[in-house]
Each structure stands twice: as structure tokens, then as C-alpha cells.
Design an enzyme around this catalytic site. Structure first.
Site, PDB file in Angstrom:
ATOM      1  N   CYS A   1      -2.941   0.528   9.602  1.00  0.00           N
ATOM      2  CA  CYS A   1      -3.922  -0.459   9.142  1.00  0.00           C
ATOM      3  C   CYS A   1      -4.959  -0.829  10.206  1.00  0.00           C
ATOM      4  O   CYS A   1      -6.082  -1.224   9.885  1.00  0.00           O
ATOM      5  CB  CYS A   1      -3.235  -1.763   8.740  1.00  0.00           C
ATOM      6  SG  CYS A   1      -1.978  -1.651   7.497  1.00  0.00           S
TER       7      CYS A   1
ATOM      8  N   HIS B   1       0.833  -1.201   0.000  1.00  0.00           N
ATOM      9  CA  HIS B   1       0.000   0.000   0.000  1.00  0.00           C
ATOM     10  C   HIS B   1       0.870   1.254   0.000  1.00  0.00           C
ATOM     11  O   HIS B   1       2.028   1.222   0.429  1.00  0.00           O
ATOM     12  CB  HIS B   1      -0.875   0.051   1.257  1.00  0.00           C
ATOM     13  CG  HIS B   1      -2.030  -0.886   1.262  1.00  0.00           C
ATOM     14  ND1 HIS B   1      -2.366  -1.636   2.370  1.00  0.00           N
ATOM     15  CD2 HIS B   1      -2.962  -1.184   0.318  1.00  0.00           C
ATOM     16  CE1 HIS B   1      -3.447  -2.357   2.099  1.00  0.00           C
ATOM     17  NE2 HIS B   1      -3.818  -2.106   0.866  1.00  0.00           N
TER      18      HIS B   1
END
Length: 262
Positions: free
Chosen positions: A257, A167
Site C-alpha cells: 500500500c 483489498h
């Protein structure tokens, strides 16, 4: 622009956490009991930063569901519900909707539609501008729809190529006040060499995992064990809280996250 967060949402890790998706199988499988302890410490760090934390129960059918950030993107004006790219995670965003509706009115909730994919780990807010990773998890259609919703709220967005990591925020995070951490491929990213970034710290390769951290109010929460990153944050004047993230690192998880914050 200082953070002003009052809430966070987390979800307890499920026992199938050990089956979570990973690009680092050489690190081994997570220890579930240790992952629970680390999650407790993470929640405590959030509370220590001054936010009220909503702790959702584990979703036993979804090994990666502890990574709630990939279910939606929360902005100061509303929330965009994501579509995770992997089939095993697709339902996680839908399952977050009842909780989101407790905090946001219907007109504040936008939803992506197929064939869009977008995960919150690919989205980094810098004041009123959003950097969105074009990665294996977020596609062009996801960006197009997301940027459209942002425009309705008066925000702008741009894509940043993500080639070698999972990511966008895996490779670095903005801790506000013009301060940016970058690692790996993003050290040379043109988008990160603009005027809004007064200070760009290039994280040493051996501490790359420490580049993902989160600023919440007057604290920065980061993974334990990355002394050069911590020293830089402290040099910038931040109060740093560290949390052991060893078990989440094994399944490609990091500090940002594990929570949704606003």
C-alpha cells in the site's frame, strides 16, 4: 519474469494518520511518531532494493494519503489513475497527477471516470495478466474501464471476488518466478490454481498479515514478525528485507500500500 524496478513514489504520513479508515479498531490508533520511523525504514528498504524513491510531502487533510498505491496502477506501458471508493480519499488520485506527469507522457496516462471505483490494492500483476479484486473498493465498472485500458496496451485482466478482506492483495501477493502467497479466502480461489503459479504457499491464519509483501528487483520486502512466511520466501531463494508495519496495520495498511513502483 524478474522484477526490474528503478523508481518508487511514497508519501509521508500526515498527523491525521490516527484518523485513518480501519476495519480493525481493536488494534488501537497509530502512534504518529512511530509511524514516521517505520516509514523511514520502509523508504530505506526500497532504496536497498535498488530503486530511486520520490518522497512526497504529507497531505494533512487526508488521513489515508500515505497509502499511495490506491491512487493509480502503474504498468510497464503506462498508468491508470484510480477513483478511490471512499469520499475521504477521492481527491488523493487527483493530487498524485502532477507527480505522475513528471514521469509519464500524456499518452501514457489513462483516467477512470465515474461511476467507476478502483483502488490499486485490488490489482495484482502476473506477467502480462492482471487479477483485479471485486471488493468494497473496486466495482464492476472500475474493472470494465481498467480492463479496457489494459487491452489497449496488450494486457489481459480478470476479476477475483473479495468478500472478507479489504483489498485483493491483503490476501496474498505474487512474488514472481511462479511463486504466490495466499491467505484466508484465497486459499480456495480457482483463479490462483492455474499453471502460471508453480508454487502456492498457503499462509497460516495467524500470519495472514504477512501474506502482503512486494518483490523489487532481487529483494522481497515484507512485514516483520511473520517467520513462516519469511522462511518460505527464503526457501524460494529470495533475499528478504523486513520492516515493522505495526502502526500501518492498525489502519488496514500493508507493505504494498505504501508505494507506487515501476
Amino acid at each position: 519474469m524478474a522484477s526490474n524496478f528503478s523508481h518508487a513514489i511514497v508519501r509521508r504520513p500526515c498527523r491525521r494518520l490516527i484518523e485513518g479508515i480501519t476495519t480493525n479498531p481493536q488494534l488501537g490508533k497509530p502512534d504518529y511518531e512511530l509511524a514516521l520511523e517505520q516509514h523511514d525504514d520502509y523508504v530505506a528498504a526500497l532504496e536497498g532494493a535498488g530503486v530511486e524513491v520520490t518522497v512526497l510531502p504529507a497531505l494533512e487533510g487526508y488521513p489515508d494519503s500515505v497509502f499511495v498505491e490506491d491512487t493509480c496502477v502503474i504498468t510497464p506501458k503506462g498508468v491508470v489513475v484510480d477513483i478511490p471508493a471512499t469520499d475521504s480519499r477521492r481527491a488523493e488520485a487527483e493530487l498524485m497527477l502532477p507527480t505522475l506527469r513528471e514521469f509519464f507522457s500524456p499518452d501514457q496516462i489513462k483516467r477512470l471516470s465515474a461511476p467507476a471505483t478502483l483502488e490499486g490494492g485490488d490489482v495484482m500483476m502476473v506477467d502480462d495478466h492482471y487479477y483485479v479484486g471485486r471488493s468494497s473498493r473496486t466495482n464492476d465498472e472500475g474493472f470494465r474501464q481498467f480492463a479496457g485500458f489494459l487491452a489497449e496496451w496488450g494486457y489481459t485482466a480478470e476479476q477475483v471476488p473479495v468478500e472478507h478482506i479489504l483489498h485483493l492483495k491483503t490476501g496474498g501477493t505474487y512474488v514472481e518466478d511462479g511463486n504466490l502467497l495466499v491467505s484466508g479466502e484465497f486459499k480456495a480461489a480457482p483463479a490462483y490454481r492455474r499453471g502460471q503459479f508453480r508454487n502456492v504457499f498457503e499462509v497460516p491464519d495467524e500470519e495472514a498479515y504477512g501474506a502482503d509483501c512486494v518483490r523489487i528487483n532481487d529483494k522481497v520486502i515484507m512485514a516483520a514478525g511473520y517467520p513462516r512466511v519469511q522462511a518460505q520466501l527464503e526457501e524460494w531463494g529470495y533475499d528478504v528485507a523486513t520492516v515493522d508495519m505495526s502502526e500501518y496495520r492498525k489502519i488496514d495498511g500493508s507493505i504494498t500500500c505504501l508505494s507506487l513502483r515501476w
